[in-house]
Design a protein around this motif. Sequence first.
Motif, PDB file in Angstrom:
ATOM      1  N   GLN A 148      38.874  36.009 -28.770  1.00 47.28           N
ATOM      2  CA  GLN A 148      39.145  35.913 -30.304  1.00 47.28           C
ATOM      3  C   GLN A 148      38.580  34.493 -30.618  1.00 47.28           C
ATOM      4  O   GLN A 148      37.557  34.250 -31.518  1.00 47.28           O
ATOM      5  CB  GLN A 148      40.157  36.446 -31.123  1.00 47.28           C
ATOM      6  CG  GLN A 148      40.504  37.911 -30.427  1.00 47.28           C
ATOM      7  CD  GLN A 148      39.262  39.129 -30.798  1.00 47.28           C
ATOM      8  OE1 GLN A 148      38.806  39.086 -32.134  1.00 47.28           O
ATOM      9  NE2 GLN A 148      38.557  39.574 -29.822  1.00 47.28           N
ATOM     10  N   ASP A 168      48.325  35.104 -27.293  1.00 51.18           N
ATOM     11  CA  ASP A 168      47.972  33.601 -27.363  1.00 51.18           C
ATOM     12  C   ASP A 168      48.283  33.074 -26.180  1.00 51.18           C
ATOM     13  O   ASP A 168      49.607  33.278 -25.860  1.00 51.18           O
ATOM     14  CB  ASP A 168      48.683  33.103 -28.599  1.00 51.18           C
ATOM     15  CG  ASP A 168      48.103  31.747 -28.814  1.00 51.18           C
ATOM     16  OD1 ASP A 168      46.955  31.453 -28.573  1.00 51.18           O
ATOM     17  OD2 ASP A 168      48.833  30.656 -28.777  1.00 51.18           O
ATOM     18  N   GLY A 226      40.602  41.459 -21.678  1.00 45.03           N
ATOM     19  CA  GLY A 226      40.520  41.658 -23.144  1.00 45.03           C
ATOM     20  C   GLY A 226      39.348  40.819 -23.330  1.00 45.03           C
ATOM     21  O   GLY A 226      38.263  40.535 -22.484  1.00 45.03           O
ATOM     22  N   GLY A 268      44.756  46.963 -26.879  1.00 46.53           N
ATOM     23  CA  GLY A 268      44.782  46.671 -28.513  1.00 46.53           C
ATOM     24  C   GLY A 268      45.911  45.362 -29.009  1.00 46.53           C
ATOM     25  O   GLY A 268      46.171  45.269 -29.973  1.00 46.53           O
ATOM     26  N   GLN A 269      46.688  45.005 -28.008  1.00 46.72           N
ATOM     27  CA  GLN A 269      47.685  43.707 -28.364  1.00 46.72           C
ATOM     28  C   GLN A 269      46.518  42.572 -28.517  1.00 46.72           C
ATOM     29  O   GLN A 269      45.715  42.093 -27.839  1.00 46.72           O
ATOM     30  CB  GLN A 269      48.343  43.479 -27.169  1.00 46.72           C
ATOM     31  CG  GLN A 269      49.472  44.639 -26.902  1.00 46.72           C
ATOM     32  CD  GLN A 269      50.323  44.181 -25.997  1.00 46.72           C
ATOM     33  OE1 GLN A 269      50.081  43.773 -24.853  1.00 46.72           O
ATOM     34  NE2 GLN A 269      51.830  44.319 -26.145  1.00 46.72           N
ATOM     35  N   THR A 270      47.348  41.580 -29.244  1.00 47.35           N
ATOM     36  CA  THR A 270      46.634  40.249 -29.450  1.00 47.35           C
ATOM     37  C   THR A 270      47.513  39.243 -29.020  1.00 47.35           C
ATOM     38  O   THR A 270      48.865  39.093 -29.179  1.00 47.35           O
ATOM     39  CB  THR A 270      46.309  39.840 -30.937  1.00 47.35           C
ATOM     40  OG1 THR A 270      45.478  40.965 -31.605  1.00 47.35           O
ATOM     41  CG2 THR A 270      45.846  38.520 -31.053  1.00 47.35           C
ATOM     42  N   LEU A 287      43.123  32.843 -27.983  1.00 47.86           N
ATOM     43  CA  LEU A 287      43.671  33.756 -28.771  1.00 47.86           C
ATOM     44  C   LEU A 287      42.746  35.240 -28.167  1.00 47.86           C
ATOM     45  O   LEU A 287      41.668  35.161 -28.231  1.00 47.86           O
ATOM     46  CB  LEU A 287      43.514  33.764 -30.150  1.00 47.86           C
ATOM     47  CG  LEU A 287      44.122  34.837 -31.177  1.00 47.86           C
ATOM     48  CD1 LEU A 287      45.646  34.896 -31.005  1.00 47.86           C
ATOM     49  CD2 LEU A 287      43.748  34.901 -32.448  1.00 47.86           C
ATOM     50  N   ILE A 288      43.589  36.077 -27.700  1.00 44.35           N
ATOM     51  CA  ILE A 288      42.805  37.337 -26.661  1.00 44.35           C
ATOM     52  C   ILE A 288      43.192  38.708 -27.513  1.00 44.35           C
ATOM     53  O   ILE A 288      44.532  38.757 -27.444  1.00 44.35           O
ATOM     54  CB  ILE A 288      43.153  37.197 -25.416  1.00 44.35           C
ATOM     55  CG1 ILE A 288      42.666  35.628 -24.749  1.00 44.35           C
ATOM     56  CG2 ILE A 288      42.362  38.299 -24.616  1.00 44.35           C
ATOM     57  CD1 ILE A 288      43.158  35.498 -23.537  1.00 44.35           C
ATOM     58  N   LYS A 289      42.534  39.539 -27.619  1.00 48.16           N
ATOM     59  CA  LYS A 289      42.569  40.819 -28.035  1.00 48.16           C
ATOM     60  C   LYS A 289      42.504  41.588 -26.673  1.00 48.16           C
ATOM     61  O   LYS A 289      41.479  41.562 -26.057  1.00 48.16           O
ATOM     62  CB  LYS A 289      41.572  41.417 -29.052  1.00 48.16           C
ATOM     63  CG  LYS A 289      41.923  42.927 -29.355  1.00 48.16           C
ATOM     64  CD  LYS A 289      41.865  42.912 -30.863  1.00 48.16           C
ATOM     65  CE  LYS A 289      42.286  44.406 -31.045  1.00 48.16           C
ATOM     66  NZ  LYS A 289      42.809  44.631 -32.337  1.00 48.16           N
ATOM     67  N   THR A 290      43.533  42.401 -26.189  1.00 50.13           N
ATOM     68  CA  THR A 290      43.715  42.971 -24.843  1.00 50.13           C
ATOM     69  C   THR A 290      42.888  44.368 -24.967  1.00 50.13           C
ATOM     70  O   THR A 290      42.817  44.770 -26.209  1.00 50.13           O
ATOM     71  CB  THR A 290      45.108  43.074 -24.224  1.00 50.13           C
ATOM     72  OG1 THR A 290      45.634  44.110 -25.045  1.00 50.13           O
ATOM     73  CG2 THR A 290      45.608  41.894 -24.045  1.00 50.13           C
ATOM     74  N   ASP A 291      42.581  45.052 -23.993  1.00 45.10           N
ATOM     75  CA  ASP A 291      41.860  46.440 -24.046  1.00 45.10           C
ATOM     76  C   ASP A 291      42.957  47.353 -24.567  1.00 45.10           C
ATOM     77  O   ASP A 291      42.522  48.394 -24.978  1.00 45.10           O
ATOM     78  CB  ASP A 291      41.282  46.713 -22.657  1.00 45.10           C
ATOM     79  CG  ASP A 291      40.058  45.764 -21.986  1.00 45.10           C
ATOM     80  OD1 ASP A 291      39.434  45.215 -23.078  1.00 45.10           O
ATOM     81  OD2 ASP A 291      39.942  46.067 -21.032  1.00 45.10           O
TER      82      ASP A 291
END
Length: 143
Positions: A33, A111, A30, A107-109, A101-105
């Motif tokens: 963010q 923490d 990911g 599409g999930q966000t 806070l990460i947006k995975t490949d």
Amino acid sequence: MKKIVLIASGLLMLVSHASLAGTKTLVEYGVVQQSHVIAGAQGVYHPLRSAAAGALGGVVGHQFGNGKGKKAMTAGGAVAGIAASRYNQSQQQGVQKVDLLIKTDSGQTIDVVQTLQGNQVFNPGDKVRILTQGSNTSVDKSV
């Protein structure tokens, strides 16, 4: 005798399956963010530690001197023990953590809060690898 061997081999088979199973780690990738460091508690004072150190210092100080000198050494040892304990407690730093806070490949966000590892800094836009094993998740920089 045959029953004991049969029971023992059955128990061994039951136990060996679990030990050979291993563990599964889910690996995702990911992009960070947001990232901010959560400072650990610093300078936490524990009065019982100081009291124990003072008592120990008093016991050690009591071993020296005679008469009034013995009393002075006991008091001096107690004061030195308390002072040493307070100094030691003031020097201890709490464990720092980082909140990511990460947006995975996919599409999930998500923490993730984890212990800060040395000088590892996460900035927005950094590509990261997310490792999940059971209920434990850790993040490191993607290679």
